[in-house]
Motif scaffolding. Structure first.
Motif, PDB file in Angstrom:
ATOM      1  N   ARG A  23      16.798  26.597  19.174  1.00 26.22           N
ATOM      2  CA  ARG A  23      16.009  25.375  19.352  1.00 26.22           C
ATOM      3  C   ARG A  23      16.942  24.190  19.548  1.00 26.22           C
ATOM      4  N   HIS A  90       8.562  28.470  23.375  1.00 18.79           N
ATOM      5  CA  HIS A  90       7.987  27.360  22.623  1.00 18.79           C
ATOM      6  C   HIS A  90       8.269  26.022  23.299  1.00 18.79           C
ATOM      7  N   GLN A  93       5.879  25.732  26.286  1.00 14.97           N
ATOM      8  CA  GLN A  93       4.499  25.519  25.835  1.00 14.97           C
ATOM      9  C   GLN A  93       4.334  24.211  25.076  1.00 14.97           C
ATOM     10  N   ARG A  94       5.451  23.508  24.853  1.00 17.11           N
ATOM     11  CA  ARG A  94       5.451  22.281  24.042  1.00 17.11           C
ATOM     12  C   ARG A  94       4.811  22.552  22.682  1.00 17.11           C
ATOM     13  N   ASN A  95       5.194  23.681  22.102  1.00 20.42           N
ATOM     14  CA  ASN A  95       4.646  24.129  20.822  1.00 20.42           C
ATOM     15  C   ASN A  95       5.363  23.419  19.686  1.00 20.42           C
ATOM     16  N   THR A  96       4.813  22.293  19.250  1.00 26.15           N
ATOM     17  CA  THR A  96       5.450  21.508  18.197  1.00 26.15           C
ATOM     18  C   THR A  96       5.233  22.082  16.804  1.00 26.15           C
ATOM     19  N   SER A  97       4.313  23.042  16.669  1.00 25.70           N
ATOM     20  CA  SER A  97       4.100  23.653  15.363  1.00 25.70           C
ATOM     21  C   SER A  97       5.297  24.491  14.948  1.00 25.70           C
ATOM     22  N   VAL A  98       6.059  24.952  15.941  1.00 23.49           N
ATOM     23  CA  VAL A  98       7.251  25.742  15.667  1.00 23.49           C
ATOM     24  C   VAL A  98       8.504  25.008  16.113  1.00 23.49           C
ATOM     25  N   ASP A 103       7.926  18.096  22.009  1.00 20.15           N
ATOM     26  CA  ASP A 103       7.170  16.983  22.581  1.00 20.15           C
ATOM     27  C   ASP A 103       8.063  15.834  23.049  1.00 20.15           C
TER      28      ASP A 103
END
Length: 211
Positions: A23, A90, A93-98, A103
Motif C-alpha cells: 500500500r 484496492h 477500486q478506491r477501497n478506503t476501508s482497506v 481516495d
C-alpha cells in the motif's frame, strides 16, 4: 515471527504486513496524473497501457519476485505477490476501508500490476527487465522489488538509465544508500546497520547474554 505462533496465524500476520507494505509503495510510486487523448484512439504515456474496460491509461507496475521458491518453501512466499495484487486492486477500486490512501489518488489513475520471476539471480532479473520493461512497447512506470540486494544493485543501475524507479521491500544493503550511485532506488526496509544497532540495543536493554 515467533516460532510459538501457530503456522496459520503467522501466515495471516505476514499477509497483513505484506499488504500494508505494498500500500505504501503503490501510494508513493503512483501519485501522478495520466491523460487519455480520446476514447477511440488513446495515446498513453510510456509506462502505461490502455484499458479498454475503463477507457483510461493504467500505470504499469512491475513486481520483481523469485516466484520459483513458491511451493518449494511452503505457502509463505506466495503472500508477497498476493499482497501486491490485492493492494493494486484496492487502489483501483478506491477501497478506503482497506487502503486508506486510495481516495487521495488522482481520479483517472489506474494500476496494472505485472510480474516477472527473478529466480534470485541478477542476470535473470536484468533479462526480464529488458524484455518486459525497456524493450516492451508499453514498458513500465516503476519496479517493486527485488528481494536481494545483489539483484537490486544492477537492476537499479540499468533502471536509472531508462528512468525507471525501483522500490524494494527487502533489499537492505548499506551500499544501496549511496544516492549518487543509486538515485532512483528507495526501500521500505531498514538498512543492515540500523537493524544491527537495534538488535544490540535490545539485547543490552534486557541484559541478554545469549541470543
Amino acid at each position: 515471527f515467533s516460532r510459538n505462533m501457530p503456522g496459520q496465524l503467522r501466515l495471516k500476520v505476514a499477509f497483513v504486513l505484506s499488504h500494508k507494505c505494498f500500500r505504501v509503495m503503490l501510494f508513493v510510486l503512483l501519485c501522478c496524473q495520466l491523460e487519455t487523448r480520446g476514447q477511440e484512439d488513446p495515446i498513453c504515456p510510456n509506462g502505461s497501457a490502455y484499458d479498454s474496460g475503463t477507457g483510461r491509461c493504467a500505470v504499469v507496475v512491475m513486481l520483481v519476485y523469485p516466484f520459483n521458491i513458491i511451493g518449494s518453501m511452503g505457502s509463505g512466499p506466495a503472500i508477497v505477490p498476493a499482497g501486491a495484487a490485492l493492494a493494486a486492486l484496492h487502489a483501483n477500486q478506491r477501497n478506503t476501508s482497506v487502503m486508506k490512501e486510495a481516495d487521495t489518488l488522482k481520479p483517472d489513475l489506474q494500476i496494472e500490476m505485472r510480474a516477472f520471476d527473478s529466480q534470485f539471480v541478477a542476470t535473470e532479473a536484468l533479462k526480464q527487465l529488458f524484455e518486459q520493461c525497456i524493450n516492451d512497447e508499453v514498458g513500465c512506470a516503476s519496479v517493486i522489488g527485488p528481494v536481494r540486494s545483489s539483484v537490486a544493485m544492477p537492476l537499479t543501475s540499468i533502471g536509472d538509465v531508462f528512468q525507471i524507479p525501483v522500490m524494494s521491500f527487502m533489499a537492505s544493503s548499506n551500499i544501496l544508500s549511496d544516492q549518487p550511485t543509486y538515485p532512483t532506488f528507495s526501500r521500505t526496509k531498514p538498512v543492515d546497520d540500523a537493524l544491527a544497532d537495534a538488535i544490540m540495543l535490545m539485547c543490552w536493554h534486557f541484559n541478554w547474554r545469549n541470543v
